[in-house]
Write an enzyme that holds these catalytic residues in place. Sequence first.
Site, PDB file in Angstrom:
ATOM      1  N   GLU A   1      75.284  20.573  34.436  1.00 33.99           N
ATOM      2  CA  GLU A   1      75.974  21.737  33.868  1.00 33.99           C
ATOM      3  C   GLU A   1      76.091  22.864  34.885  1.00 33.99           C
ATOM      4  O   GLU A   1      77.121  23.538  34.960  1.00 33.99           O
ATOM      5  CB  GLU A   1      75.292  22.241  32.595  1.00 33.99           C
ATOM      6  CG  GLU A   1      76.053  23.426  32.022  1.00 33.99           C
ATOM      7  CD  GLU A   1      76.005  23.534  30.516  1.00 33.99           C
ATOM      8  OE1 GLU A   1      76.482  24.576  30.030  1.00 33.99           O
ATOM      9  OE2 GLU A   1      75.537  22.618  29.827  1.00 33.99           O
TER      10      GLU A   1
ATOM     11  N   GLY B   1      68.575  16.427  34.491  1.00 33.79           N
ATOM     12  CA  GLY B   1      69.926  16.038  34.909  1.00 33.79           C
ATOM     13  C   GLY B   1      71.007  16.786  34.156  1.00 33.79           C
ATOM     14  O   GLY B   1      72.028  17.169  34.729  1.00 33.79           O
ATOM     15  N   ASP B   2      70.790  17.008  32.875  1.00 30.71           N
ATOM     16  CA  ASP B   2      71.730  17.766  32.055  1.00 30.71           C
ATOM     17  C   ASP B   2      71.906  19.176  32.618  1.00 30.71           C
ATOM     18  O   ASP B   2      73.027  19.668  32.770  1.00 30.71           O
ATOM     19  CB  ASP B   2      71.226  17.816  30.612  1.00 30.71           C
ATOM     20  CG  ASP B   2      72.057  18.713  29.716  1.00 30.71           C
ATOM     21  OD1 ASP B   2      73.277  18.479  29.600  1.00 30.71           O
ATOM     22  OD2 ASP B   2      71.486  19.660  29.134  1.00 30.71           O
ATOM     23  N   ALA B   3      70.790  19.816  32.949  1.00 27.85           N
ATOM     24  CA  ALA B   3      70.840  21.184  33.478  1.00 27.85           C
ATOM     25  C   ALA B   3      71.507  21.227  34.854  1.00 27.85           C
ATOM     26  O   ALA B   3      72.335  22.110  35.115  1.00 27.85           O
ATOM     27  CB  ALA B   3      69.429  21.761  33.563  1.00 27.85           C
TER      28      ALA B   3
ATOM     29  N   ALA C   1      66.818  12.858  32.103  1.00 29.01           N
ATOM     30  CA  ALA C   1      68.058  13.345  31.486  1.00 29.01           C
ATOM     31  C   ALA C   1      67.971  14.846  31.211  1.00 29.01           C
ATOM     32  O   ALA C   1      68.968  15.568  31.337  1.00 29.01           O
ATOM     33  CB  ALA C   1      68.350  12.575  30.204  1.00 29.01           C
TER      34      ALA C   1
END
Length: 145
Positions: A36, A31-33, A28
């Site tokens: 975004e 994945g978040d980076a 995560a």
Amino acid sequence: METGLGYMQELFQMKEVDIKEYSPLALAYIGDAVYELIIRSLVLGEGNRQVQKMHKRTSSVVQASAQARMITALNDRLSQEEHAVYKRGRNAKSFSPAKNQSVSDYHKATGFEALIGYLYLKKEWKRMLDLIKEGLDTLGADGFQ
């Protein structure tokens, strides 16, 4: 010359890690980076404008509630393997949710980000981008056309 993640691994002498060794929260995290960056690229592609307006546009799509709506809509499109990664991320013990986000949305968003991180690290970028596009389409006017 190889490009992309493989080149970065070679250039920076990153050790090869089995993707299954990463915790769902580590997936995560990346994945978040990645998600975004994709959204910021789409926002930038809409044309030059004030950074504050670009940030507001990006925030509306990267917030947990939007990601939760996307993954809920995509649920039937996931393979068994993808669904297992999502569930591991969703069920991971994580920190408290961000302000103005429900705990349920936060957990679903963590699962979504884990899936994005997993696909990114597996270099399944087409699949990752296709799922993001489908998810954004479910957001309607808030998404990207």
